[in-house]
Design an enzyme around this catalytic site. Structure first.
Site, PDB file in Angstrom:
ATOM      1  N   ARG A 167      12.348  69.311 -11.448  1.00 34.37           N
ATOM      2  CA  ARG A 167      12.429  68.841 -10.057  1.00 34.37           C
ATOM      3  C   ARG A 167      11.895  67.420  -9.915  1.00 34.37           C
ATOM      4  NH1 ARG A 167      10.175  74.187  -7.177  1.00 34.37           N
ATOM      5  NH2 ARG A 167      11.904  75.594  -7.595  1.00 34.37           N
ATOM      6  N   ARG A 190      11.630  65.860  -3.311  1.00 30.71           N
ATOM      7  CA  ARG A 190      10.907  65.616  -2.059  1.00 30.71           C
ATOM      8  C   ARG A 190       9.593  64.892  -2.204  1.00 30.71           C
ATOM      9  NH1 ARG A 190      10.815  71.621   0.188  1.00 30.71           N
ATOM     10  NH2 ARG A 190      10.381  71.964  -2.037  1.00 30.71           N
ATOM     11  N   ARG A 218      17.608  61.231   2.177  1.00 29.92           N
ATOM     12  CA  ARG A 218      17.947  62.490   2.848  1.00 29.92           C
ATOM     13  C   ARG A 218      17.973  62.303   4.361  1.00 29.92           C
ATOM     14  NH1 ARG A 218      16.185  68.698   1.539  1.00 29.92           N
ATOM     15  NH2 ARG A 218      17.112  69.611   3.405  1.00 29.92           N
ATOM     16  N   ASP A 246      21.864  72.485  -7.547  1.00 24.95           N
ATOM     17  CA  ASP A 246      21.155  73.725  -7.274  1.00 24.95           C
ATOM     18  C   ASP A 246      21.797  74.861  -8.055  1.00 24.95           C
ATOM     19  OD1 ASP A 246      20.629  76.327  -5.394  1.00 24.95           O
ATOM     20  OD2 ASP A 246      19.045  74.846  -5.137  1.00 24.95           O
ATOM     21  N   TYR A 274      19.919  86.406  -6.129  1.00 26.65           N
ATOM     22  CA  TYR A 274      20.285  85.760  -4.863  1.00 26.65           C
ATOM     23  C   TYR A 274      21.602  86.309  -4.323  1.00 26.65           C
ATOM     24  CZ  TYR A 274      16.588  82.280  -5.510  1.00 26.65           C
ATOM     25  OH  TYR A 274      15.379  81.650  -5.655  1.00 26.65           O
TER      26      TYR A 274
END
Length: 341
Positions: free
Chosen positions: A23, A27, A36, A73, A147
């Site tokens: 990652r 963010r 973003r 993702d 998921y």
């Protein structure tokens, strides 16, 4: 000439450790947050190949990592298989219809949903230097299935685990379908320029040993075998988070070329028990990177020392946290890059 990271994945040792962080694009970077805010939500960014390539490259410009990990993702695979996908603010991803309620056969595949991801890979690889490695990835079938079945993430994957016990044949069909799409997806990434790929099995640790063999080891072995047939020079990194002592069987039976290790594994145990000379990747606790300080230096050095006798890629035990200070990443890189052997 291949770069340090790719050489390490092929089993070569150097007096310098390659480093990238799971990652690493995201963010915690102000440049990501700015883009973003300009472009919109997460899925919109993933499907804007220009923006996704820019995000993938941001941490390399700032930190000079040895590898670029595709900004995407793991749920792109179920999206391509026909489930609807949304990322809800403060709640995370949602897939529908849930396969606990709907049949797999009710989904209509949309393979063109994979095409923009390949374009992102092409753009990034074109922007990298020859010494930097382009890393693709996919979720492993078990984790993706959790998921698809529940429609969202959960702490213990109880709905999916119960379904796997209750309906062996039906759940096996879900795993087989995910495996087939994942093979095609990773082949597409490699054809577009990915030089190595990682299989993320984030929820592998929730399974009992026999279930781990069936739903983690077997499908990952099928993926690795298929990629070895079509792209024999492309290393595959397996990352079964939470596998614990089952890592040894995973390393031996899946055929992966390198093994990612999470933060719960003692690196001394890993070096002593994993196949000799197998490249490993990891395994600093992301929370330690968030905390910083002298303990960060000490534990990073402990990992470097533990894996001095085999090919080793320095990385985290999972993804970097969104509140991680930039200065802590710089401090870690100073330690890693100052190490020798």
């Amino acid at each position: 000439m291949p770069g340090l990271l790719l050489d390490t994945l092929h089993g070569k040792q150097s007096d310098r450790r390659p480093v990238w962080l799971m990652r690493q694009a995201g963010r915690y970077l102000p440049e990501y947050r700015a883009l973003r805010a300009e472009k919109g939500g997460f899925l919109a960014l993933v499907y804007d190949s220009e923006a996704a390539a820019e995000i993938t490259l941001q941490p390399l410009r700032r930190f000079g990592f040895d590898g670029a990990i595709l900004f995407s993702d793991i749920l792109i695979v179920p999206y391509a298989m026909g489930q609807d996908l949304a990322f809800l603010a403060g709640e995370g991803p949602r897939l529908s219809p849930r396969l606990i309620d709907a049949a797999l056969s009710s989904l209509t595949a949309v393979p063109e949903r994979l095409t923009p991801i390949y374009e992102t890979v092409r753009r990034v690889r074109a922007a990298l230097t020859p010494e930097q490695t382009m890393l693709g990835f996919a979720g492993s079938p078990w984790t993706v299935a959790t998921y698809m079945t529940a429609g969202e993430g959960s702490r213990d994957q109880h709905e999916t685990r119960a379904m796997a016990y209750r309906d062996r044949e039906g759940f096996a069909a879900i795993i087989e379908a995910i495996t087939a799409v994942t093979i095609a997806y990773l082949r597409g990434q490699i054809d577009a320029g990915a030089e190595a790929v990682q299989l993320f099995d984030s929820w592998a640790g929730s399974l009992a040993p026999a279930e781990f063999e069936r739903w983690v080891i077997a499908p990952n072995a099928a993926i690795v075998s298929a990629l070895a047939e079509s792209h024999p020079q492309t290393p595959v990194i397996g990352f079964p988070k939470g596998a614990g002592e089952k890592l040894v069987a995973y390393a031996r039976e899946t055929g992966v070329g390198a093994l990612g290790i999470d933060e719960t594994i003692d690196p001394l145990w890993a070096h002593a028990n994993l196949p000799e000379a197998m490249p490993v990747q990891g395994n600093l606790d992301p929370l330690l990177l968030l905390a910083g300080g002298e303990t960060l230096d000490t534990q990073a050095q402990r990992i470097l020392d533990a894996f001095a006798g085999r090919p080793h890629i320095f990385n985290l035990g999972h993804g970097i946290g969104k509140e991680t200070p930039i200065a802590h990443v710089e401090r870690l890189l100073s330690t890693v890059r100052g190490a020798r052997g």
